[in-house]
Design a protein around this motif. Structure first.
Motif, PDB file in Angstrom:
ATOM      1  N   GLY A  37     -50.747  79.024   3.761  1.00  0.00           N
ATOM      2  CA  GLY A  37     -50.457  77.652   3.421  1.00  0.00           C
ATOM      3  C   GLY A  37     -51.346  77.104   2.333  1.00  0.00           C
ATOM      4  N   VAL A  38     -51.033  75.867   1.951  1.00  0.00           N
ATOM      5  CA  VAL A  38     -51.767  75.172   0.891  1.00  0.00           C
ATOM      6  C   VAL A  38     -51.927  73.721   1.311  1.00  0.00           C
ATOM      7  CG1 VAL A  38     -51.722  74.427  -1.533  1.00  0.00           C
ATOM      8  CG2 VAL A  38     -50.826  76.679  -0.903  1.00  0.00           C
ATOM      9  N   GLU A  39     -53.132  73.199   1.171  1.00  0.00           N
ATOM     10  CA  GLU A  39     -53.382  71.771   1.355  1.00  0.00           C
ATOM     11  C   GLU A  39     -53.774  71.191   0.000  1.00  0.00           C
ATOM     12  OE1 GLU A  39     -56.081  68.732   4.006  1.00  0.00           O
ATOM     13  OE2 GLU A  39     -57.034  70.542   3.231  1.00  0.00           O
ATOM     14  N   LEU A  40     -53.135  70.077  -0.372  1.00  0.00           N
ATOM     15  CA  LEU A  40     -53.432  69.389  -1.627  1.00  0.00           C
ATOM     16  C   LEU A  40     -53.946  67.996  -1.286  1.00  0.00           C
ATOM     17  CD1 LEU A  40     -50.219  70.714  -1.968  1.00  0.00           C
ATOM     18  CD2 LEU A  40     -51.224  70.815  -4.211  1.00  0.00           C
ATOM     19  N   ARG A  41     -55.060  67.590  -1.896  1.00  0.00           N
ATOM     20  CA  ARG A  41     -55.645  66.275  -1.637  1.00  0.00           C
ATOM     21  C   ARG A  41     -55.867  65.538  -2.952  1.00  0.00           C
ATOM     22  NH1 ARG A  41     -58.701  64.986   2.922  1.00  0.00           N
ATOM     23  NH2 ARG A  41     -58.320  66.404   4.626  1.00  0.00           N
ATOM     24  N   GLY A  42     -55.743  64.228  -2.876  1.00  0.00           N
ATOM     25  CA  GLY A  42     -55.985  63.390  -4.047  1.00  0.00           C
ATOM     26  C   GLY A  42     -55.356  62.034  -3.850  1.00  0.00           C
ATOM     27  N   SER A  43     -55.114  61.366  -4.950  1.00  0.00           N
ATOM     28  CA  SER A  43     -54.494  60.042  -4.922  1.00  0.00           C
ATOM     29  C   SER A  43     -53.179  60.092  -5.676  1.00  0.00           C
ATOM     30  CB  SER A  43     -55.410  59.000  -5.568  1.00  0.00           C
ATOM     31  OG  SER A  43     -56.585  58.853  -4.800  1.00  0.00           O
ATOM     32  N   VAL A  44     -52.174  59.434  -5.116  1.00  0.00           N
ATOM     33  CA  VAL A  44     -50.869  59.401  -5.767  1.00  0.00           C
ATOM     34  C   VAL A  44     -50.791  58.245  -6.746  1.00  0.00           C
ATOM     35  CG1 VAL A  44     -49.611  60.524  -3.887  1.00  0.00           C
ATOM     36  CG2 VAL A  44     -49.808  58.026  -3.933  1.00  0.00           C
ATOM     37  N   GLU A  45     -49.879  58.390  -7.687  1.00  0.00           N
ATOM     38  CA  GLU A  45     -49.543  57.311  -8.605  1.00  0.00           C
ATOM     39  C   GLU A  45     -48.030  57.157  -8.601  1.00  0.00           C
ATOM     40  OE1 GLU A  45     -50.276  58.299 -12.818  1.00  0.00           O
ATOM     41  OE2 GLU A  45     -50.465  60.384 -12.158  1.00  0.00           O
ATOM     42  N   VAL A  46     -47.577  55.935  -8.747  1.00  0.00           N
ATOM     43  CA  VAL A  46     -46.146  55.648  -8.822  1.00  0.00           C
ATOM     44  C   VAL A  46     -45.676  55.965 -10.229  1.00  0.00           C
ATOM     45  CG1 VAL A  46     -44.390  53.836  -8.652  1.00  0.00           C
ATOM     46  CG2 VAL A  46     -46.341  53.842  -7.073  1.00  0.00           C
ATOM     47  N   VAL A  47     -44.525  56.623 -10.338  1.00  0.00           N
ATOM     48  CA  VAL A  47     -43.932  56.930 -11.636  1.00  0.00           C
ATOM     49  C   VAL A  47     -42.505  56.377 -11.629  1.00  0.00           C
ATOM     50  CG1 VAL A  47     -43.302  58.730 -13.280  1.00  0.00           C
ATOM     51  CG2 VAL A  47     -45.330  59.031 -11.829  1.00  0.00           C
ATOM     52  N   GLY A  48     -42.202  55.517 -12.577  1.00  0.00           N
ATOM     53  CA  GLY A  48     -40.870  54.919 -12.658  1.00  0.00           C
ATOM     54  C   GLY A  48     -40.797  53.610 -11.887  1.00  0.00           C
ATOM     55  N   GLU A  49     -39.588  53.044 -11.873  1.00  0.00           N
ATOM     56  CA  GLU A  49     -39.401  51.744 -11.225  1.00  0.00           C
ATOM     57  C   GLU A  49     -39.332  51.904  -9.701  1.00  0.00           C
ATOM     58  OE1 GLU A  49     -35.105  53.021 -11.994  1.00  0.00           O
ATOM     59  OE2 GLU A  49     -37.048  53.404 -12.868  1.00  0.00           O
ATOM     60  N   VAL A  50     -39.629  50.825  -9.004  1.00  0.00           N
ATOM     61  CA  VAL A  50     -39.624  50.802  -7.536  1.00  0.00           C
ATOM     62  C   VAL A  50     -38.703  49.702  -7.064  1.00  0.00           C
ATOM     63  CG1 VAL A  50     -41.042  50.496  -5.480  1.00  0.00           C
ATOM     64  CG2 VAL A  50     -42.030  51.603  -7.513  1.00  0.00           C
ATOM     65  N   PRO A  51     -37.648  50.054  -6.338  1.00  0.00           N
ATOM     66  CA  PRO A  51     -37.141  51.402  -6.103  1.00  0.00           C
ATOM     67  C   PRO A  51     -36.474  51.951  -7.362  1.00  0.00           C
ATOM     68  CG  PRO A  51     -35.652  49.805  -5.125  1.00  0.00           C
ATOM     69  CD  PRO A  51     -36.823  49.031  -5.666  1.00  0.00           C
ATOM     70  N   ARG A  52     -36.260  53.253  -7.341  1.00  0.00           N
ATOM     71  CA  ARG A  52     -35.665  53.938  -8.495  1.00  0.00           C
ATOM     72  C   ARG A  52     -34.179  53.589  -8.590  1.00  0.00           C
ATOM     73  NH1 ARG A  52     -35.774  55.763 -13.259  1.00  0.00           N
ATOM     74  NH2 ARG A  52     -35.146  57.885 -13.705  1.00  0.00           N
ATOM     75  N   THR A  53     -33.807  53.024  -9.746  1.00  0.00           N
ATOM     76  CA  THR A  53     -32.408  52.653  -9.973  1.00  0.00           C
ATOM     77  C   THR A  53     -31.765  53.482 -11.083  1.00  0.00           C
ATOM     78  OG1 THR A  53     -33.085  50.922 -11.521  1.00  0.00           O
ATOM     79  CG2 THR A  53     -32.781  50.276  -9.199  1.00  0.00           C
ATOM     80  N   GLY A  54     -32.549  54.365 -11.692  1.00  0.00           N
ATOM     81  CA  GLY A  54     -31.994  55.246 -12.721  1.00  0.00           C
ATOM     82  C   GLY A  54     -32.300  54.816 -14.138  1.00  0.00           C
ATOM     83  N   GLU A  55     -33.205  53.838 -14.314  1.00  0.00           N
ATOM     84  CA  GLU A  55     -33.612  53.473 -15.674  1.00  0.00           C
ATOM     85  C   GLU A  55     -34.155  54.719 -16.371  1.00  0.00           C
ATOM     86  OE1 GLU A  55     -33.372  50.478 -17.276  1.00  0.00           O
ATOM     87  OE2 GLU A  55     -32.209  49.880 -15.522  1.00  0.00           O
ATOM     88  N   PRO A  56     -33.830  54.901 -17.641  1.00  0.00           N
ATOM     89  CA  PRO A  56     -34.347  56.081 -18.347  1.00  0.00           C
ATOM     90  C   PRO A  56     -35.867  56.136 -18.275  1.00  0.00           C
ATOM     91  CG  PRO A  56     -32.688  54.974 -19.672  1.00  0.00           C
ATOM     92  CD  PRO A  56     -32.977  54.074 -18.498  1.00  0.00           C
ATOM     93  N   HIS A  57     -36.375  57.305 -17.929  1.00  0.00           N
ATOM     94  CA  HIS A  57     -37.819  57.525 -17.846  1.00  0.00           C
ATOM     95  C   HIS A  57     -38.068  58.979 -18.226  1.00  0.00           C
ATOM     96  CE1 HIS A  57     -41.883  57.756 -16.372  1.00  0.00           C
ATOM     97  NE2 HIS A  57     -41.870  56.446 -16.175  1.00  0.00           N
ATOM     98  N   PRO A  58     -38.656  59.217 -19.394  1.00  0.00           N
ATOM     99  CA  PRO A  58     -38.805  60.586 -19.898  1.00  0.00           C
ATOM    100  C   PRO A  58     -39.496  61.539 -18.922  1.00  0.00           C
ATOM    101  CG  PRO A  58     -39.437  59.002 -21.585  1.00  0.00           C
ATOM    102  CD  PRO A  58     -39.188  58.224 -20.327  1.00  0.00           C
TER     103      PRO A  58
END
Length: 155
Positions: free
Chosen positions: A89-110
């Protein structure tokens, strides 16, 4: 971006970076632990590993989301195996960041174009699902710990 901290313990059974990537691309579900006001909260999620980051999609009106907006620190575990000698197995630790709009509605985001398509190819037969309820989180791990008991050999 800084490289994740090196694993200090159990190096004998640690996976190489290439093994970690292959394992994370092979498995389908991770368990995500967040820090909530009432203590830890753990939930299973589908994910995408791109070699540098773990991408998660989460309901934006969930306890997990609430926890992460208050404290972005997270641990995610992906594991496999049944008998002792095959556990890995693998454990990954850190802090998340939000990417894109919340909630995701499909706005273009490269950044999300390739992630959403890769996620769709992996889980939904290639069909990108944008439901206006989920949003994307990216974890660039600060620490990765891995284990592969198959490296212990037989006694």
């Amino acid at each position: 971006m800084t490289a994740p901290k090196q694993q200090r313990r159990a190096r004998k059974i640690a996976m190489s970076p290439e093994e970690v990537t292959a394992f994370l691309q092979e498995q389908r579900t991770c368990r995500v632990a967040t820090n909530g006001t009432n203590g830890p909260h753990a939930t299973p999620l589908w994910y995408l590993w791109d070699g540098d980051a773990l991408w998660l999609t989460s309901l934006s009106r969930s306890q997990r989301w609430t926890d992460l907006m208050a404290d972005p620190r997270i641990a995610a575990v992906v594991d496999a195996g049944h008998d002792y000698g095959e556990l890995r197995g693998v454990e990954l630790r850190g802090s998340v960041e939000v990417v894109g709009e919340v909630p995701r509605t499909g706005e273009p985001h490269p950044e999300l174009e390739r992630v959403e398509q890769a996620f769709a190819d992996r889980y939904t037969g290639g069909h990108v699902v944008v439901d206006g309820r989920h949003a994307w989180l990216r974890l660039r791990p600060e620490k990765i710990t891995s284990w592969d008991f198959r490296k212990l050999g037989t006694a």
